[in-house]
Design a protein around this motif. Structure first.
Motif, mmCIF file in Angstrom:
data_model
loop_
_atom_site.group_PDB
_atom_site.id
_atom_site.type_symbol
_atom_site.label_atom_id
_atom_site.label_comp_id
_atom_site.label_asym_id
_atom_site.label_seq_id
_atom_site.Cartn_x
_atom_site.Cartn_y
_atom_site.Cartn_z
ATOM 1 N N THR A 44 -46.799 -75.720 21.788
ATOM 2 C CA THR A 44 -48.141 -75.342 22.243
ATOM 3 C C THR A 44 -48.482 -73.918 21.818
ATOM 4 O OG1 THR A 44 -47.181 -74.749 24.371
ATOM 5 C CG2 THR A 44 -48.282 -76.877 24.231
ATOM 6 N N LEU A 45 -47.473 -73.031 21.838
ATOM 7 C CA LEU A 45 -47.738 -71.657 21.395
ATOM 8 C C LEU A 45 -48.089 -71.642 19.903
ATOM 9 C CD1 LEU A 45 -44.973 -69.625 23.254
ATOM 10 C CD2 LEU A 45 -47.439 -69.361 23.534
ATOM 11 N N ALA A 46 -47.402 -72.498 19.141
ATOM 12 C CA ALA A 46 -47.674 -72.529 17.698
ATOM 13 C C ALA A 46 -49.119 -72.915 17.417
ATOM 14 C CB ALA A 46 -46.722 -73.501 17.013
ATOM 15 N N VAL A 47 -49.646 -73.880 18.155
ATOM 16 C CA VAL A 47 -51.030 -74.289 17.878
ATOM 17 C C VAL A 47 -52.041 -73.482 18.692
ATOM 18 C CG1 VAL A 47 -50.395 -76.631 17.207
ATOM 19 C CG2 VAL A 47 -51.032 -76.158 19.565
ATOM 20 N N GLY A 48 -51.588 -72.808 19.766
ATOM 21 C CA GLY A 48 -52.527 -72.121 20.647
ATOM 22 C C GLY A 48 -52.732 -70.649 20.325
ATOM 23 N N THR A 49 -51.685 -69.967 19.840
ATOM 24 C CA THR A 49 -51.837 -68.523 19.596
ATOM 25 C C THR A 49 -52.843 -68.192 18.485
ATOM 26 O OG1 THR A 49 -49.723 -68.689 18.421
ATOM 27 C CG2 THR A 49 -49.694 -67.614 20.566
ATOM 28 N N PRO A 50 -53.070 -69.069 17.477
ATOM 29 C CA PRO A 50 -54.137 -68.729 16.516
ATOM 30 C C PRO A 50 -55.487 -68.553 17.199
ATOM 31 C CG PRO A 50 -52.790 -70.485 15.632
ATOM 32 C CD PRO A 50 -52.328 -70.264 17.038
ATOM 33 N N PRO A 82 -61.562 -64.164 29.302
ATOM 34 C CA PRO A 82 -62.189 -65.399 29.793
ATOM 35 C C PRO A 82 -62.252 -66.500 28.728
ATOM 36 C CG PRO A 82 -63.563 -63.498 30.274
ATOM 37 C CD PRO A 82 -62.481 -63.017 29.384
ATOM 38 N N MET A 83 -62.449 -66.075 27.467
ATOM 39 C CA MET A 83 -62.532 -67.059 26.389
ATOM 40 C C MET A 83 -61.180 -67.724 26.132
ATOM 41 S SD MET A 83 -65.688 -66.483 24.969
ATOM 42 C CE MET A 83 -65.672 -66.495 23.188
ATOM 43 N N CYS A 84 -60.103 -67.005 26.505
ATOM 44 C CA CYS A 84 -58.762 -67.535 26.249
ATOM 45 C C CYS A 84 -58.264 -68.425 27.376
ATOM 46 C CB CYS A 84 -57.775 -66.394 26.046
ATOM 47 S SG CYS A 84 -58.078 -65.474 24.546
ATOM 48 N N ILE A 85 -59.000 -68.431 28.506
ATOM 49 C CA ILE A 85 -58.545 -69.206 29.665
ATOM 50 C C ILE A 85 -58.343 -70.690 29.331
ATOM 51 C CG2 ILE A 85 -59.168 -69.973 31.997
ATOM 52 C CD1 ILE A 85 -58.148 -67.109 31.898
ATOM 53 N N PRO A 86 -59.290 -71.348 28.616
ATOM 54 C CA PRO A 86 -59.057 -72.766 28.284
ATOM 55 C C PRO A 86 -57.762 -72.993 27.509
ATOM 56 C CG PRO A 86 -61.319 -72.160 27.783
ATOM 57 C CD PRO A 86 -60.608 -70.903 28.143
ATOM 58 N N VAL A 87 -57.457 -72.098 26.576
ATOM 59 C CA VAL A 87 -56.215 -72.229 25.807
ATOM 60 C C VAL A 87 -55.028 -72.173 26.755
ATOM 61 C CG1 VAL A 87 -54.978 -71.391 23.788
ATOM 62 C CG2 VAL A 87 -57.401 -70.873 24.041
ATOM 63 N N ALA A 104 -44.828 -82.077 29.644
ATOM 64 C CA ALA A 104 -43.660 -82.473 28.859
ATOM 65 C C ALA A 104 -42.436 -82.711 29.739
ATOM 66 C CB ALA A 104 -43.350 -81.399 27.816
ATOM 67 N N VAL A 105 -42.428 -82.079 30.919
ATOM 68 C CA VAL A 105 -41.245 -82.242 31.766
ATOM 69 C C VAL A 105 -41.509 -83.070 33.023
ATOM 70 C CG1 VAL A 105 -39.893 -80.277 30.983
ATOM 71 C CG2 VAL A 105 -41.693 -79.932 32.680
ATOM 72 N N THR A 106 -42.766 -83.353 33.356
ATOM 73 C CA THR A 106 -43.042 -84.177 34.534
ATOM 74 C C THR A 106 -43.567 -85.529 34.100
ATOM 75 O OG1 THR A 106 -45.147 -83.014 34.673
ATOM 76 C CG2 THR A 106 -43.459 -82.355 36.244
ATOM 77 N N GLU A 107 -42.912 -86.569 34.541
ATOM 78 C CA GLU A 107 -43.384 -87.933 34.311
ATOM 79 C C GLU A 107 -44.424 -88.224 35.365
ATOM 80 O OE1 GLU A 107 -42.780 -89.876 31.833
ATOM 81 O OE2 GLU A 107 -41.329 -88.536 30.909
ATOM 82 N N PRO A 108 -45.430 -89.018 35.140
ATOM 83 C CA PRO A 108 -45.741 -89.677 33.873
ATOM 84 C C PRO A 108 -46.830 -88.964 33.080
ATOM 85 C CG PRO A 108 -46.977 -90.696 35.643
ATOM 86 C CD PRO A 108 -46.322 -89.477 36.221
ATOM 87 N N ASP A 109 -47.058 -87.659 33.358
ATOM 88 C CA ASP A 109 -48.147 -86.948 32.671
ATOM 89 C C ASP A 109 -47.944 -86.992 31.153
ATOM 90 O OD1 ASP A 109 -48.661 -86.405 35.238
ATOM 91 O OD2 ASP A 109 -48.489 -84.212 35.095
ATOM 92 N N PRO A 110 -48.975 -87.334 30.407
ATOM 93 C CA PRO A 110 -48.839 -87.362 28.946
ATOM 94 C C PRO A 110 -48.934 -85.952 28.358
ATOM 95 C CG PRO A 110 -51.047 -88.035 29.545
ATOM 96 C CD PRO A 110 -50.339 -87.718 30.825
ATOM 97 N N PHE A 111 -48.127 -85.682 27.358
ATOM 98 C CA PHE A 111 -48.090 -84.357 26.712
ATOM 99 C C PHE A 111 -49.204 -84.193 25.691
ATOM 100 C CE2 PHE A 111 -46.503 -82.177 22.818
ATOM 101 C CZ PHE A 111 -46.444 -80.884 23.301
ATOM 102 N N LEU A 112 -49.484 -85.314 24.998
ATOM 103 C CA LEU A 112 -50.343 -85.208 23.821
ATOM 104 C C LEU A 112 -51.790 -84.759 24.094
ATOM 105 C CD1 LEU A 112 -49.358 -85.388 21.027
ATOM 106 C CD2 LEU A 112 -50.080 -87.778 20.899
ATOM 107 N N PRO A 113 -52.495 -85.331 25.102
ATOM 108 C CA PRO A 113 -53.914 -84.926 25.263
ATOM 109 C C PRO A 113 -54.116 -83.422 25.437
ATOM 110 C CG PRO A 113 -53.460 -86.879 26.521
ATOM 111 C CD PRO A 113 -52.132 -86.421 26.009
ATOM 112 N N PRO A 114 -53.410 -82.750 26.369
ATOM 113 C CA PRO A 114 -53.638 -81.297 26.465
ATOM 114 C C PRO A 114 -53.203 -80.552 25.207
ATOM 115 C CG PRO A 114 -51.834 -81.978 27.913
ATOM 116 C CD PRO A 114 -52.455 -83.224 27.403
ATOM 117 N N PHE A 115 -52.132 -81.025 24.572
ATOM 118 C CA PHE A 115 -51.643 -80.395 23.350
ATOM 119 C C PHE A 115 -52.704 -80.450 22.251
ATOM 120 C CE2 PHE A 115 -49.511 -80.887 19.205
ATOM 121 C CZ PHE A 115 -48.841 -79.682 19.141
#
Lengths: 219, 204
Positions: free
Chosen positions: A130-136, A165-170, A181-192
């Motif tokens: 997430t940091l790799a795709v979010g920090t840009p 404030p603009m960074c809050i969504p990220v 990624a660590v709690t079932e059954p939450d899906p990782f992909l949509p927020p990622f």
């Protein structure tokens, strides 16, 4: 463009460039966390993702103030404004370099720092992804703030207030994805994917907004 | 070629700095902009460079031989402002190599340009180690490493000693003879032939 990329990379590793500062600051934030919260492994690993993300966000903001200011002070910015190369493309290059010397090292070091927080392997990998795709996104949003505050002598604080404030969504979706990624059954992909989308969105919009602000600032 | 300014007005903040300025500068010709402090000399140069929006008027390039294609006038300009546009953390050679690559249209080699300003051999010295006059001369050598027909010079001789001033005058003369044109804001005579003058404000 390539010339600007090479020069800015070179400068960030010279004196006053501050490539290492962000990483050290990141380290300081993450390491002080267990001291403040106490040595509870379960609690620490629960908030591990959030800690890594907040640390990354704050560390990325550190060098942003100087992104255009040093160019404005020594007259390079005037030359950039006159140059036939589109200003937005130059801003994109500078933001990208900012990411290369802050966002990228932060991402690469996140799994190491995450170990201090007792995070599980899945959480470490998710944080890194997430940091790799979010920090840009932080670099591109931050460049807009840096362009607006370029002519202010103590613009750093205002910059943070504008950009945060603009960074809050990220932050929300980044930390959300790590948790998922660590709690079932939450899906990782949509927020990622949402984090990735925000980054792409600001990579396109940000440079144009920055260019506009820089032109206004020059006159 | 000719650079034609017609009815230029520039407003900064609320104040009308330039009002209805018109002039023409042709190849081989230098326009010296004179006037007291704060009368708008720098503003005019920045406006020509395209750094300031014009309230009224236009700049145009008359280029009968179509030497420069459809470049806009500001793409044909070298702007030498008050600041030197060099990074103190990089060496002189690195700085100049960057500007040459960034500006395109390479003209003189970096070594050659540094020799022209009398500073050859300083390529590997960090820019921050140079004296004020040396910094200015390196900044001047930036004009030589990539080609632009129009030189916009804002107080170009600030910090230069007499010998360097003379050397710079020679460089400008060569540029003019090459078919270039110069617009310079200055208080000090630059020692050029074939100049026009534009005087701002009240003159005693």
């Amino acid at each position: 463009m390539i010339a600007l990329l090479k020069r800015d990379l070179k400068l960030s590793f010279r004196s006053g460039g501050g490539a290492a500062i962000a990483l050290l600051f990141y380290f300081a934030v993450v390491v002080s966390m267990p001291f403040a919260i106490g040595p509870d492994p379960i609690l620490l690993s629960t908030i591990g993702g959030a800690t890594l993300w907040i640390g990354a966000l704050l560390a990325s903001l550190l060098g942003l103030e100087r992104l255009f200011q040093s160019d404005a002070e020594d007259g390079s910015l005037d030359q950039m404004l006159i140059s036939p190369t589109p200003l937005a493309a130059q801003v994109f290059t500078k933001s990208f370099v900012h990411w290369l010397v802050t966002g990228l090292p932060l991402t690469l070091m996140a799994p190491v720092f995450g170990l201090f927080l007792g995070m599980s392997q899945n959480a470490l990998l998710a944080s890194m992804a997430t940091l790799a795709v979010g920090t840009p996104a932080i670099s591109f949003i931050g460049a807009v703030g840096a362009a607006i505050t370029v002519s202010l002598s103590r613009g750093g604080l205002l910059l943070s207030v504008l950009v945060m404030p603009m960074c809050i969504p990220v932050l929300i979706f980044g930390v959300g994805a790590v948790r998922a990624a660590v709690t079932e059954p939450d899906p990782f992909l949509p927020p990622f994917l949402l984090v990735a989308a925000i980054s792409l969105f600001f990579a396109v919009i940000g440079p144009f907004a920055s260019a506009l602000a820089l032109r206004q600032g020059a006159s | 070629m000719k650079l034609i300014a017609s009815n230029i007005s520039v407003i900064r903040g609320e104040e009308l700095i330039l009002e209805d300025i018109s002039f023409t500068v042709s190849s081989n010709e230098a326009l010296i902009v004179r006037g007291a402090n704060g009368t708008g000399k720098s503003t005019l140069l920045r406006a020509i460079a395209g750094l300031l929006p014009l309230e009224t008027g236009t700049f145009s390039v008359d280029d009968p031989d179509n030497e420069f294609g459809d470049s806009t006038h500001s793409q044909l300009c070298h702007y030498l402002g008050h600041e030197n546009a060099m990074k103190p953390a990089m060496t002189v050679g690195e700085n100049l190599a960057f500007w040459q690559e960034f500006a395109g249209q390479p003209h003189l080699e970096i070594d050659e340009a540094m020799e022209m300003v009398g500073l050859d051999g300083l390529q590997d010295v960090p820019f921050s180690h140079l004296s004020t006059g040396q910094r200015r001369r390196i900044s001047i050598s930036r004009l030589l490493i990539s080609y632009r027909p129009i030189w916009l010079l804002d107080e170009p001789t600030a910090g230069l000693d007499a010998a360097s001033e003379k050397q710079f005058a020679k460089l400008m003369q060569i540029h003019l003879e090459d078919g270039g044109l110069i617009i310079a804001a200055t208080h000090i005579p630059l020692g050029l032939e074939n100049t026009k003058e534009l005087v701002f404000g009240e003159q005693e």
